[in-house]
Enzyme design. Structure first.
Site, PDB file in Angstrom:
ATOM      1  N   ASN A  42       0.814  -1.210   0.000  1.00 25.55           N
ATOM      2  CA  ASN A  42       0.000   0.000   0.000  1.00 25.55           C
ATOM      3  C   ASN A  42       0.859   1.277   0.000  1.00 25.55           C
ATOM      4  OD1 ASN A  42      -2.403   1.378   0.029  1.00 25.55           O
ATOM      5  ND2 ASN A  42      -3.064   0.632   2.045  1.00 25.55           N
ATOM      6  N   ARG A 152     -14.225  -6.106  14.389  1.00 24.64           N
ATOM      7  CA  ARG A 152     -13.313  -5.088  14.888  1.00 24.64           C
ATOM      8  C   ARG A 152     -14.103  -3.797  15.057  1.00 24.64           C
ATOM      9  NH1 ARG A 152      -8.182  -2.273  11.809  1.00 24.64           N
ATOM     10  NH2 ARG A 152      -9.836  -0.882  11.101  1.00 24.64           N
ATOM     11  N   TYR A 164      -7.900   6.865  12.404  1.00 26.10           N
ATOM     12  CA  TYR A 164      -7.625   5.597  11.725  1.00 26.10           C
ATOM     13  C   TYR A 164      -8.821   4.649  11.833  1.00 26.10           C
ATOM     14  CZ  TYR A 164      -6.521   0.858  10.919  1.00 26.10           C
ATOM     15  OH  TYR A 164      -6.625  -0.414  10.441  1.00 26.10           O
ATOM     16  N   ASP A 216      -8.083  -2.173  17.118  1.00 25.10           N
ATOM     17  CA  ASP A 216      -6.737  -1.909  16.576  1.00 25.10           C
ATOM     18  C   ASP A 216      -6.285  -0.528  17.048  1.00 25.10           C
ATOM     19  OD1 ASP A 216      -4.449  -1.669  15.021  1.00 25.10           O
ATOM     20  OD2 ASP A 216      -5.400  -2.438  13.191  1.00 25.10           O
ATOM     21  N   HIS A 218      -3.334   0.609  16.317  1.00 28.09           N
ATOM     22  CA  HIS A 218      -2.534   1.061  15.164  1.00 28.09           C
ATOM     23  C   HIS A 218      -1.249   1.796  15.553  1.00 28.09           C
ATOM     24  CE1 HIS A 218      -2.391   1.802  10.739  1.00 28.09           C
ATOM     25  NE2 HIS A 218      -3.088   0.688  10.773  1.00 28.09           N
ATOM     26  N   GLU A 242      -4.911  -4.847  19.055  1.00 26.57           N
ATOM     27  CA  GLU A 242      -3.890  -4.981  18.016  1.00 26.57           C
ATOM     28  C   GLU A 242      -2.926  -3.792  18.008  1.00 26.57           C
ATOM     29  OE1 GLU A 242      -5.603  -5.580  14.171  1.00 26.57           O
ATOM     30  OE2 GLU A 242      -3.709  -5.257  13.134  1.00 26.57           O
ATOM     31  N   GLU A 268       1.353  -6.987  11.351  1.00 26.35           N
ATOM     32  CA  GLU A 268       0.978  -6.769   9.947  1.00 26.35           C
ATOM     33  C   GLU A 268       2.084  -6.071   9.160  1.00 26.35           C
ATOM     34  OE1 GLU A 268      -2.600  -4.484  10.682  1.00 26.35           O
ATOM     35  OE2 GLU A 268      -1.648  -2.648  10.029  1.00 26.35           O
ATOM     36  N   ARG A 289       0.073 -11.450  13.177  1.00 29.06           N
ATOM     37  CA  ARG A 289      -0.771 -10.790  12.195  1.00 29.06           C
ATOM     38  C   ARG A 289      -0.147 -10.653  10.813  1.00 29.06           C
ATOM     39  NH1 ARG A 289      -4.963  -7.626  11.808  1.00 29.06           N
ATOM     40  NH2 ARG A 289      -5.289  -9.512  10.593  1.00 29.06           N
ATOM     41  N   HIS A 318      -3.291 -10.907   8.271  1.00 25.03           N
ATOM     42  CA  HIS A 318      -3.771  -9.591   7.853  1.00 25.03           C
ATOM     43  C   HIS A 318      -4.571  -9.755   6.554  1.00 25.03           C
ATOM     44  CE1 HIS A 318      -2.438  -5.176   6.886  1.00 25.03           C
ATOM     45  NE2 HIS A 318      -3.459  -5.173   7.701  1.00 25.03           N
ATOM     46  N   ASP A 322      -6.250  -3.736   0.994  1.00 23.45           N
ATOM     47  CA  ASP A 322      -5.034  -3.547   0.204  1.00 23.45           C
ATOM     48  C   ASP A 322      -4.233  -4.841   0.040  1.00 23.45           C
ATOM     49  OD1 ASP A 322      -4.911  -2.175   3.046  1.00 23.45           O
ATOM     50  OD2 ASP A 322      -2.916  -3.004   2.751  1.00 23.45           O
ATOM     51  N   GLU A 345      -8.699 -11.863   8.888  1.00 22.36           N
ATOM     52  CA  GLU A 345      -9.316 -10.554   8.647  1.00 22.36           C
ATOM     53  C   GLU A 345      -9.911 -10.561   7.240  1.00 22.36           C
ATOM     54  OE1 GLU A 345      -6.598  -7.242   8.578  1.00 22.36           O
ATOM     55  OE2 GLU A 345      -8.162  -5.824   9.130  1.00 22.36           O
ATOM     56  N   TRP A 408       1.369   6.735  12.149  1.00 22.44           N
ATOM     57  CA  TRP A 408      -0.005   6.660  11.642  1.00 22.44           C
ATOM     58  C   TRP A 408      -0.600   5.299  11.990  1.00 22.44           C
ATOM     59  CZ3 TRP A 408      -2.366   3.457   7.915  1.00 22.44           C
ATOM     60  CH2 TRP A 408      -3.720   3.777   7.692  1.00 22.44           C
TER      61      TRP A 408
HETATM   62  O1  EZ4 Z   1      -3.815  -0.091   8.319  1.00 22.03           O
HETATM   63  O2  EZ4 Z   1      -3.877  -2.394   5.628  1.00 22.03           O
HETATM   64  O3  EZ4 Z   1      -5.563  -4.497  10.772  1.00 22.03           O
HETATM   65  N1  EZ4 Z   1      -5.619  -3.867   9.746  1.00 22.03           N
HETATM   66  C1  EZ4 Z   1      -4.993  -2.709   9.505  1.00 22.03           C
HETATM   67  C2  EZ4 Z   1      -5.084  -2.132   8.115  1.00 22.03           C
HETATM   68  C3  EZ4 Z   1      -3.813  -1.359   7.728  1.00 22.03           C
HETATM   69  C4  EZ4 Z   1      -3.739  -1.159   6.239  1.00 22.03           C
HETATM   70  C5  EZ4 Z   1      -2.415  -0.531   5.820  1.00 22.03           C
HETATM   71  O4  EZ4 Z   1      -2.222  -0.680   4.465  1.00 22.03           O
HETATM   72  O5  EZ4 Z   1      -4.377  -2.180  10.396  1.00 22.03           O
HETATM   73  O6  EZ4 Z   1      -6.214  -1.315   8.002  1.00 22.03           O
HETATM   74 CO    CO Z   2      -4.027  -3.575  11.959  1.00 20.42          CO
END
Ligand code: EZ4
Ligand code: CO
Length: 408
Positions: A42, A152, A164, A216, A218, A242, A268, A289, A318, A322, A345, A408
């Site tokens: 991605n 989720r 996010y 998540d 993130h 996560e 991931e 993941r 994961h 994407d 997922e 991010w």
């Molecule tokens: O942010 O795939 O658990 N899933 C995630 C995704 C990731 C994107 C990044 O390309 O965290 O949404």
């Molecule tokens: Co994630």
């Protein structure tokens, strides 16, 4: 073995953008068999395409497609500059394409070649998302009505404009934004920590005790923030929390583990077994993941799962939008045949993506199944894909309220 060894005669890279960008590898043998692999990374799609076109495809020509493991070792050990997301996404596409060919040669779906099914179907989770708590609860109801038994849950945060995993106005979530540069978001972890526990408690109260709830973070918390969040969520009974911290520093997970029993899922953005070694052997996580494409393919993901098994750590690949339907298909073959697989997922795909990538895998009643077509069971409709050329698109970047960059 007869003297009539098959050979790879071409390895083409196809970049298309039916709604979002995908990088697809097409390997053809002199018997006319075609294997498909997903090389999508991605926001860095063209780098993997170049790695494959310029440096991998020429090496594949003339090789025996049956020698999947030897080709993997050749592309991993044989290039000196090993690991990293671009390299491993490229190798992953080759590995999946060669498993696809082996399935077609033998007339078997790939899960049969991996030892056969150890379960009847693959538990999957999708994303419920709402800008505020009422919208999240509506989204949970909507996804439950589609049969999902694991969801989720992500919400917006009061005071922030973008968060996010969340959309405004009920649009499906797609993190990458089209355009020549990434969208810049403003992020405030303190505001998130004030709101997320309330939203997740409301979600649990709404769905009842049985539905599996996931969340998540993130990569946005410090170790201590993660430990406190984990403790505050224990009554919510999450299936997992996560990516609590940016995972480069794995030692910090020891602190989090000492303070909370919330199950942790990480990986991931990892791409080799080495990034999981400490997390697995010190039992610092509960779920791996890794994505089949980003971790270098079916062969190494099975090895990561095998390492995790004695520690009772489970594989939970994961599977966002994407990851193309090819990699998702490959992941379902692993899910069906790997004993310590837990959950896949599955964000789902827009209709157009499903048309561009016709597939044998299917979703029903909260579960996925790879289907029984020989190989992976997914291909690219090249004529349709050609109508949707690459468009620049990036994942967002995040700044703190003072303007400094953050994760991010
Ligand atoms: O942010 O795939 O658990 N899933 C995630 C995704 C990731 C994107 C990044 O390309 O965290 O949404
Ligand atoms: Co994630």
């Amino acid at each position: 073995m007869t003297g009539n060894v098959d050979k790879i005669v071409s390895a083409q890279v196809i970049v298309c953008s039916p709604g979002r960008n995908f990088v697809t590898l097409k390997i053809t043998t002199d018997d006319g068999l075609v294997g498909w692999g997903d090389a999508t990374l991605n926001g860095r799609e063209l780098s993997v395409a170049s790695y494959l076109r310029d440096h991998v495809a020429p090496l594949l020509i003339g090789r025996d497609p049956a020698r999947i493991e030897d080709t993997w070792q050749y592309l991993y050990r044989g290039v000196y500059w090993r690991r990293g997301p671009v390299t491993m996404a490229a190798i992953g596409a080759v590995d999946v394409a060669l498993w696809d060919i082996k399935g077609k040669v033998t007339g078997q779906p790939v899960y049969q070649l991996l030892g056969g099914a150890v379960r009847d179907r693959i538990l999957s989770y999708t994303h419920a998302t709402g800008w505020d708590i009422p919208a999240l609860l509506d989204s949970l109801d909507e996804k439950k009505a589609l049969g999902f038994q694991a969801l989720r849950a992500q919400t917006g945060v009061p005071g922030l404009d973008t968060v996010y995993g969340v959309t405004k106005g009920g649009k499906p979530y797609e993190p990458a934004g089209r355009g020549a540069a990434p969208i810049e978001e403003v992020w405030d972890t303190d505001a998130y920590l004030r709101y997320a526990p309330k939203a997740l408690a409301a979600a649990r109260e709404h769905v009842g005790p049985e539905l599996k709830l996931l969340h998540d973070a993130h990569h946005r918390l410090t170790p201590n923030q993660a430990a406190r969040l984990g403790k505050s969520l224990e009554a919510v009974d999450l299936f997992w929390l996560e990516d609590v911290t940016p995972a480069e520093n794995q030692e910090v997970l020891r602190h989090i583990r000492a303070h909370t029993t919330v199950p942790l899922a990480i990986g991931e953005v990892f791409n080799t077994v080495w990034e999981f070694q400490t997390l697995i052997t010190e039992q610092l996580i509960d779920f791996v993941r890794a994505a089949v494409s980003h971790a270098g393919g079916i062969s190494p993901l099975r090895r990561i799962a095998a390492l995790a098994d004695p520690w009772q750590i489970k594989l939970a690949p994961h599977g966002p939008s994407d990851i193309s339907p090819i990699a998702l298909g490959a992941s379902t073959h692993i899910g069906l045949s790997t004993p310590n697989f837990a959950i896949q997922e599955y964000m789902g795909y827009p209709d157009l993506t499903n048309e561009v990538f016709p597939h044998s895998w299917s979703y029903a009643d909260g579960h996925l199944h790879p289907g029984d077509q020989p190989g992976i069971g997914v291909e690219l409709d090249e004529a349709l894909a050609a109508k949707f050329p690459y468009e620049p698109a990036y994942l967002p970047v995040a700044r703190r309220v003072d303007g400094s960059m953050t994760d991010w």
